[in-house]
Motif scaffolding. Sequence first.
Motif, PDB file in Angstrom:
ATOM      1  N   PHE A 188       0.875  -1.358  -0.116  1.00  0.00           N
ATOM      2  CA  PHE A 188       0.032  -0.202  -0.003  1.00  0.00           C
ATOM      3  C   PHE A 188       0.665   1.415   0.119  1.00  0.00           C
ATOM      4  O   PHE A 188       1.979   1.420   0.622  1.00  0.00           O
ATOM      5  N   SER A 189       0.131   2.256  -0.607  1.00  0.00           N
ATOM      6  CA  SER A 189       0.866   3.608  -0.711  1.00  0.00           C
ATOM      7  C   SER A 189       0.178   4.122   0.788  1.00  0.00           C
ATOM      8  O   SER A 189      -0.875   3.632   1.289  1.00  0.00           O
ATOM      9  N   ASP A 190       0.703   5.454   1.147  1.00  0.00           N
ATOM     10  CA  ASP A 190       0.203   6.058   2.274  1.00  0.00           C
ATOM     11  C   ASP A 190      -1.260   6.405   2.075  1.00  0.00           C
ATOM     12  O   ASP A 190      -2.094   5.901   3.012  1.00  0.00           O
ATOM     13  N   GLN A 191      -1.773   7.001   0.792  1.00  0.00           N
ATOM     14  CA  GLN A 191      -3.160   7.190   0.613  1.00  0.00           C
ATOM     15  C   GLN A 191      -3.926   5.930   0.848  1.00  0.00           C
ATOM     16  O   GLN A 191      -5.429   5.911   1.095  1.00  0.00           O
ATOM     17  N   GLN A 192      -3.488   4.604   0.387  1.00  0.00           N
ATOM     18  CA  GLN A 192      -4.377   3.691   0.230  1.00  0.00           C
ATOM     19  C   GLN A 192      -4.725   2.885   1.614  1.00  0.00           C
ATOM     20  O   GLN A 192      -5.722   2.314   1.667  1.00  0.00           O
ATOM     21  N   TYR A 193      -3.811   3.338   2.545  1.00  0.00           N
ATOM     22  CA  TYR A 193      -4.556   3.081   3.908  1.00  0.00           C
ATOM     23  C   TYR A 193      -5.786   3.457   4.637  1.00  0.00           C
ATOM     24  O   TYR A 193      -6.404   2.808   5.214  1.00  0.00           O
ATOM     25  N   SER A 194      -5.958   4.585   4.006  1.00  0.00           N
ATOM     26  CA  SER A 194      -7.559   5.337   4.189  1.00  0.00           C
ATOM     27  C   SER A 194      -8.794   4.234   3.877  1.00  0.00           C
ATOM     28  O   SER A 194      -9.651   4.320   4.402  1.00  0.00           O
ATOM     29  N   TRP A 195      -8.396   3.313   2.918  1.00  0.00           N
ATOM     30  CA  TRP A 195      -9.293   2.421   2.419  1.00  0.00           C
ATOM     31  C   TRP A 195      -9.575   1.191   3.560  1.00  0.00           C
ATOM     32  O   TRP A 195     -10.614   0.448   3.239  1.00  0.00           O
ATOM     33  N   LEU A 196      -8.722   1.162   4.552  1.00  0.00           N
ATOM     34  CA  LEU A 196      -8.804   0.160   5.431  1.00  0.00           C
ATOM     35  C   LEU A 196      -9.923   0.580   6.389  1.00  0.00           C
ATOM     36  O   LEU A 196      -9.795   1.935   6.763  1.00  0.00           O
ATOM     37  N   PRO A 197     -10.337   0.011   7.347  1.00  0.00           N
ATOM     38  CA  PRO A 197     -11.471   0.376   8.584  1.00  0.00           C
ATOM     39  C   PRO A 197     -10.275   1.144   9.605  1.00  0.00           C
ATOM     40  O   PRO A 197      -9.194   0.641   9.616  1.00  0.00           O
ATOM     41  N   GLU A 198     -10.835   1.951  10.142  1.00  0.00           N
ATOM     42  CA  GLU A 198     -10.397   2.821  11.160  1.00  0.00           C
ATOM     43  C   GLU A 198      -9.564   1.763  12.293  1.00  0.00           C
ATOM     44  O   GLU A 198      -8.657   2.157  13.100  1.00  0.00           O
ATOM     45  N   SER A 199     -10.357   0.517  12.538  1.00  0.00           N
ATOM     46  CA  SER A 199      -9.907  -0.349  13.756  1.00  0.00           C
ATOM     47  C   SER A 199      -8.814  -1.370  13.242  1.00  0.00           C
ATOM     48  O   SER A 199      -8.290  -2.046  14.022  1.00  0.00           O
ATOM     49  N   CYS A 200      -8.746  -1.350  11.928  1.00  0.00           N
ATOM     50  CA  CYS A 200      -7.755  -2.250  11.330  1.00  0.00           C
ATOM     51  C   CYS A 200      -6.210  -2.039  11.942  1.00  0.00           C
ATOM     52  O   CYS A 200      -5.574  -0.903  11.964  1.00  0.00           O
ATOM     53  N   ALA A 201      -5.355  -3.024  12.053  1.00  0.00           N
ATOM     54  CA  ALA A 201      -4.318  -3.167  12.778  1.00  0.00           C
ATOM     55  C   ALA A 201      -3.315  -2.562  11.892  1.00  0.00           C
ATOM     56  O   ALA A 201      -2.258  -1.788  12.384  1.00  0.00           O
ATOM     57  N   TYR A 202      -3.466  -2.790  10.625  1.00  0.00           N
ATOM     58  CA  TYR A 202      -2.266  -2.430   9.786  1.00  0.00           C
ATOM     59  C   TYR A 202      -2.289  -0.863   9.588  1.00  0.00           C
ATOM     60  O   TYR A 202      -1.358  -0.195   9.558  1.00  0.00           O
ATOM     61  N   ARG A 203      -3.788  -0.433   9.568  1.00  0.00           N
ATOM     62  CA  ARG A 203      -3.912   1.191   9.469  1.00  0.00           C
ATOM     63  C   ARG A 203      -3.528   1.783  10.876  1.00  0.00           C
ATOM     64  O   ARG A 203      -2.762   2.904  10.816  1.00  0.00           O
ATOM     65  N   LEU A 204      -3.857   1.217  11.829  1.00  0.00           N
ATOM     66  CA  LEU A 204      -3.532   1.646  13.057  1.00  0.00           C
ATOM     67  C   LEU A 204      -1.861   2.097  13.280  1.00  0.00           C
ATOM     68  O   LEU A 204      -1.198   2.946  13.700  1.00  0.00           O
ATOM     69  N   LEU A 205      -1.086   0.826  12.780  1.00  0.00           N
ATOM     70  CA  LEU A 205       0.057   0.982  13.042  1.00  0.00           C
ATOM     71  C   LEU A 205       0.992   1.863  12.004  1.00  0.00           C
ATOM     72  O   LEU A 205       1.745   2.592  12.426  1.00  0.00           O
ATOM     73  N   HIS A 206       0.286   1.968  10.818  1.00  0.00           N
ATOM     74  CA  HIS A 206       0.804   2.851   9.723  1.00  0.00           C
ATOM     75  C   HIS A 206       0.726   4.456  10.389  1.00  0.00           C
ATOM     76  O   HIS A 206       1.275   5.166  10.147  1.00  0.00           O
ATOM     77  N   GLU A 207      -0.390   4.564  11.130  1.00  0.00           N
ATOM     78  CA  GLU A 207      -0.708   5.928  11.675  1.00  0.00           C
ATOM     79  C   GLU A 207       0.098   6.043  13.000  1.00  0.00           C
ATOM     80  O   GLU A 207      -0.329   7.446  13.480  1.00  0.00           O
ATOM     81  N   GLY A 208       0.711   5.159  13.665  1.00  0.00           N
ATOM     82  CA  GLY A 208       1.402   5.185  14.816  1.00  0.00           C
ATOM     83  C   GLY A 208       0.348   5.309  16.006  1.00  0.00           C
ATOM     84  O   GLY A 208       0.893   5.595  17.051  1.00  0.00           O
TER      85      GLY A 208
END
Length: 146
Positions: free
Chosen positions: A75-95
């Motif tokens: 994923f690119s930085d922008q693509q992480y927004s397609w994951l749910p806000e509860s997703c571990a991948y997104r959470l870790l990407h967002e620190g």
Amino acid sequence: MFWKEKSAAEMSDDEWESLCDGCGRCCVWKFEDEDSAEILYTDIRCHLFNDNTCRCTDYPQRTTIVPDCMDIRTFSDQQYSWLPESCAYRLLHEGKPLFAWHHLISGSKDSVHAAGISLRKKTVCGENFTEEDIVRHIIDPDEADA
């Protein structure tokens, strides 16, 4: 707690894969509202998604069988927004930290279901839907258990 000590690039494949909480939210059809840029979720699942287990039935071949299936690791930085806000991948990407119900914290893979986060037994198979049908299947995944 490898996820606190390593970047995504430093994680082994097993460590990376263990981050998946099994909610199933990444396996439902979603689209972006043209006006608001909001990601809208539906309850229409990928045909490879098992509604009882919240797992892909052919995970190793998923991106070949389903061309729209995305490999989160690329994923690119922008693509992480397609994951749910509860997703571990997104959470870790967002620190951000993992939620207490995440199996790496709770010790139980059922905690995602008990917390009402998963879409287990709440989806319909994605075959033969018209654009009008899809709109009628928009859901708020955070209210899936309401």
